[in-house]
Design an enzyme around this catalytic site. Structure first.
Site, PDB file in Angstrom:
ATOM      1  N   ASP A  17       0.805  -1.232   0.000  1.00  0.00           N
ATOM      2  CA  ASP A  17       0.000   0.000   0.000  1.00  0.00           C
ATOM      3  C   ASP A  17       0.831   1.271   0.000  1.00  0.00           C
ATOM      4  OD1 ASP A  17       0.813  -0.433   2.630  1.00  0.00           O
ATOM      5  OD2 ASP A  17      -1.017   0.374   3.506  1.00  0.00           O
ATOM      6  N   GLU A  48       9.712 -10.395  -2.479  1.00  0.00           N
ATOM      7  CA  GLU A  48      10.673  -9.313  -2.689  1.00  0.00           C
ATOM      8  C   GLU A  48      12.101  -9.819  -2.846  1.00  0.00           C
ATOM      9  OE1 GLU A  48       7.124  -7.700  -0.425  1.00  0.00           O
ATOM     10  OE2 GLU A  48       8.475  -9.439  -0.189  1.00  0.00           O
ATOM     11  N   HIS A  82       1.326   0.567  10.344  1.00  0.00           N
ATOM     12  CA  HIS A  82       1.726  -0.793  10.012  1.00  0.00           C
ATOM     13  C   HIS A  82       3.036  -0.803   9.217  1.00  0.00           C
ATOM     14  CE1 HIS A  82      -0.718   0.678   6.661  1.00  0.00           C
ATOM     15  NE2 HIS A  82      -0.065  -0.175   5.876  1.00  0.00           N
ATOM     16  N   HIS A  83       3.681  -1.945   9.230  1.00  0.00           N
ATOM     17  CA  HIS A  83       4.989  -2.174   8.591  1.00  0.00           C
ATOM     18  C   HIS A  83       6.105  -1.381   9.276  1.00  0.00           C
ATOM     19  CE1 HIS A  83       2.762  -4.404   5.780  1.00  0.00           C
ATOM     20  NE2 HIS A  83       2.671  -3.560   4.782  1.00  0.00           N
ATOM     21  N   GLY A 143      27.271 -15.913  -2.940  1.00  0.00           N
ATOM     22  CA  GLY A 143      26.925 -17.324  -2.812  1.00  0.00           C
ATOM     23  C   GLY A 143      25.604 -17.593  -2.111  1.00  0.00           C
ATOM     24  N   ASP A 164      18.814 -29.210  -6.640  1.00  0.00           N
ATOM     25  CA  ASP A 164      17.493 -29.338  -6.020  1.00  0.00           C
ATOM     26  C   ASP A 164      17.379 -28.544  -4.724  1.00  0.00           C
ATOM     27  OD1 ASP A 164      19.383 -31.118  -5.002  1.00  0.00           O
ATOM     28  OD2 ASP A 164      17.898 -32.624  -4.434  1.00  0.00           O
ATOM     29  N   ASN A 221      20.189 -34.275  -6.798  1.00  0.00           N
ATOM     30  CA  ASN A 221      21.110 -35.192  -6.120  1.00  0.00           C
ATOM     31  C   ASN A 221      20.779 -35.293  -4.629  1.00  0.00           C
ATOM     32  OD1 ASN A 221      22.004 -32.638  -5.529  1.00  0.00           O
ATOM     33  ND2 ASN A 221      24.033 -32.890  -6.442  1.00  0.00           N
ATOM     34  N   GLY A 268      19.522 -33.333  -1.985  1.00  0.00           N
ATOM     35  CA  GLY A 268      19.921 -32.534  -0.833  1.00  0.00           C
ATOM     36  C   GLY A 268      21.059 -31.584  -1.081  1.00  0.00           C
ATOM     37  N   GLU A 307      27.171 -28.719   1.130  1.00  0.00           N
ATOM     38  CA  GLU A 307      27.275 -28.784   2.587  1.00  0.00           C
ATOM     39  C   GLU A 307      27.714 -30.175   3.046  1.00  0.00           C
ATOM     40  OE1 GLU A 307      25.009 -27.155   0.903  1.00  0.00           O
ATOM     41  OE2 GLU A 307      25.427 -25.132   1.635  1.00  0.00           O
TER      42      GLU A 307
END
Length: 556
Positions: free
Chosen positions: A29, A52, A115-116, A412, A439, A466, A468, A472
């Site tokens: 708004d 966003e 608000h916000h 990254g 994925d 693959n 997951g 990591e």
């Protein structure tokens, strides 16, 4: 002054002048009324995003191809959702104009609890946060609008980093005079005396070198200096390498291109040519851990001549202001050209000549997948590679002439490339865009696939499934639950998120199945093509496998 011409018009006209013809964002708004002017503008098209953050990623991708981008969100909740994407643009020098629609000046002056907000009557919390990830900021008023819009946009254009514009809902429609001059009339120019002195001092050092080499990086593309770099390389005859962050800054099919440098993880030939060079002409380079094999570069900084966007530096002497393009042109005419045989140049094309690919009825591996995708690419494609297996698999993959490569190895932020694909494809609908994404990354921003289908764009998306977070797993917690994700029916998503007749999907496990999908992808270029590629969870590109070990040690 015409009462029909407003501050909102002025801002949009200046953006269009700089080549921005799409506006990304999410309505709220505090920006709705201004969005009416965006919709009515003859040169700018509104592109509504699913959130966003995705809008910020899309704007980043758009700017990398187009040269500049803009997005708008509402105050507080919207701008904070976008801040991660803006931070990435700041880190990797991408010119994005972030516009925030704010409450009225009366509301803010009186500290009302609207608000916000945080409910404390203060309205500068979020703009203060943006100061850390933008190079210029402004709060528009009727009195300062023309001067501030020009200042901030010129800074964005010059520094190739994001800027932040706060636009109150009661300011956008105030009358203002139309701009009377070109914004770029005030752009930074080289100082002629500086260039002359640089040409007196620097060429002598280059001409005396026995093993000169050019090392280029991402600032070459940000400052649109590719043609100047090509001319410089051809006039000197020197071999050229890039870092992976600057991949595609130089034509990889060119006989002087020797490959991508990754510190001691480079091919032995490329590593030797860079690390043992007695004169490196470094053009637009920033040495980060992800692109140097974990800071494993071994060349001496004393042998480096740095050409940056607005300066040339050798040892302790800096020549400024001198633009990258002007510096390359000036040096081109002052350096003695060498013959290829004298410099022992082994082009990337000749290094790859012995390799061939024939599909077999076997499961697809990372190594074989990237071998095949290299042949799938066309000249003038845009290739986006998500940080992880996709980026490090594509980093050393040879690219055809005039290909643009988009990745995010410094910031990254996983999930970046899917929304970035929306932006890069809209920036030039005549170029085919190809996305490589895992994925795990895909699940973060998958809903922007619906915006692509809504916009009728037709990229080719390879979803590497693959199971997951492979990167990591390679760094820490190979079998830990936090590196697992829920398996989705990925190939069904395009039909769920948009009209079925706008996409064609495949799920492949073997090289033969991939080959069949690629043939059909070429034939169905009028559709968005979505190819889910199944791979083993422990399989990873060789470069990533080694680099992840170094990241693990770096984190101890």
């Amino acid at each position: 002054m015409s009462s029909n011409y407003t501050i909102g018009h002025y801002l949009l006209d200046r953006l269009a002048e700089l080549g921005v013809h799409h506006m990304f964002g999410v309505p709220g708004d505090y920006n709705l009324s201004f969005l009416d002017e965006v919709i009515d503008h003859k040169e700018i098209e509104w592109i509504g995003n699913c959130n966003e953050l995705n809008a910020a990623y899309a704007a980043d991708g758009y700017a990398r191809v187009n040269g500049m981008a803009a997005l708008i969100t509402t105050f507080g909740v919207g701008e904070l959702s976008a801040v991660n994407g803006i931070a990435g643009s700041y880190a990797e020098r991408v010119p994005v104009v972030k516009i925030t629609g704010t409450p009225t000046t009366n509301v803010m002056d009186n500290g009302l609890y609207v608000h916000h907000t945080l409910g404390n009557g203060k309205f500068d919390h979020f703009s203060t946060m943006y100061k850390e990830v933008t190079v210029a900021q402004t709060f528009l008023t009727q009195e300062n609008a023309a001067q501030e819009i020009d200042r901030v946009l010129l800074t964005c254009w010059t520094d190739k980093r994001p800027v932040h514009i706060n636009l109150p809902t009661d300011v956008y429609d105030k009358p203002i005079s139309k701009p009377y001059n070109s914004l770029l009339d005030s752009a930074i120019l080289s100082n002629e005396e500086t260039l002359k002195q640089m040409i007196v001092d620097v060429p002598e050092r280059i001409n005396s070198a026995k093993r000169p080499v050019i090392l280029a990086d991402f600032e070459v593309t940000r400052y649109r200096a590719q043609k100047a770099l090509l001319q410089f390389a051809e006039k000197t005859g020197f071999p050229v390498a890039t870092l992976s962050m600057g991949k595609s800054a130089f034509n990889e099919a060119h006989p002087q291109f020797i490959g991508v440098y990754n510190g001691d993880l480079s091919s032995s030939y490329v590593q030797k040519r860079i690390d043992q060079s007695d004169c490196i002409i470094s053009v637009g380079v920033k040495l980060t851990d992800s692109i140097t094999g974990g800071f494993s570069h071994q060349f001496s900084k004393d042998n480096v001549i740095h050409i940056h966007p607005f300066s040339v530096q050798f040892n302790s002497t800096k020549y400024a202001p001198a633009t990258m393009i002007d510096s390359l042109h000036a040096l081109s005419s002052a350096i003695t050209k060498r013959k290829a045989e004298d410099l022992d140049i082994l082009s990337l094309t000749s290094q790859m000549a012995a390799k061939s690919y024939t599909a077999a009825e076997t499961e697809i591996t990372q190594e074989r997948f990237f071998e095949r995708i290299a042949a799938f690419l066309h000249e003038n494609d845009v290739l986006l590679a998500e940080q992880g297996t996709s980026f490090f698999g594509a980093a050393t993959m040879p690219l055809p002439k005039d290909t643009t490569f988009i990745g995010q190895p410094l910031w990254g932020s996983i999930g970046y490339t899917l929304p970035a694909l929306l932006g890069s494809q809209l920036a030039d609908k005549n170029r085919r865009n190809v996305l490589l994404i895992g994925d795990g990354s895909f699940q973060l921003t998958a809903q922007e696939l619906s915006t692509m289908l809504r916009q009728h764009i037709k990229p080719v998306i390879f979803l590497i499934n693959n199971d997951g977070y492979t990167v990591e797993r390679a760094i820490h917690g190979e079998n830990q639950v936090y590196n697992d994700i829920q398996m989705w029916n990925y190939q069904e998503l395009p039909a769920v998120l948009g009209p079925k007749d706008r996409s064609i999907t495949f799920k492949v496990r073997t090289e033969i199945e991939l080959e069949e999908a690629l043939i059909l992808a070429e034939q169905n270029y009028q559709h968005l093509v979505f190819i889910e590629v199944m791979m083993h969870r422990d399989d990873k590109p060789a470069l990533l496998a080694e680099l992840s070990k170094r990241f693990a040690n770096q984190n101890v």
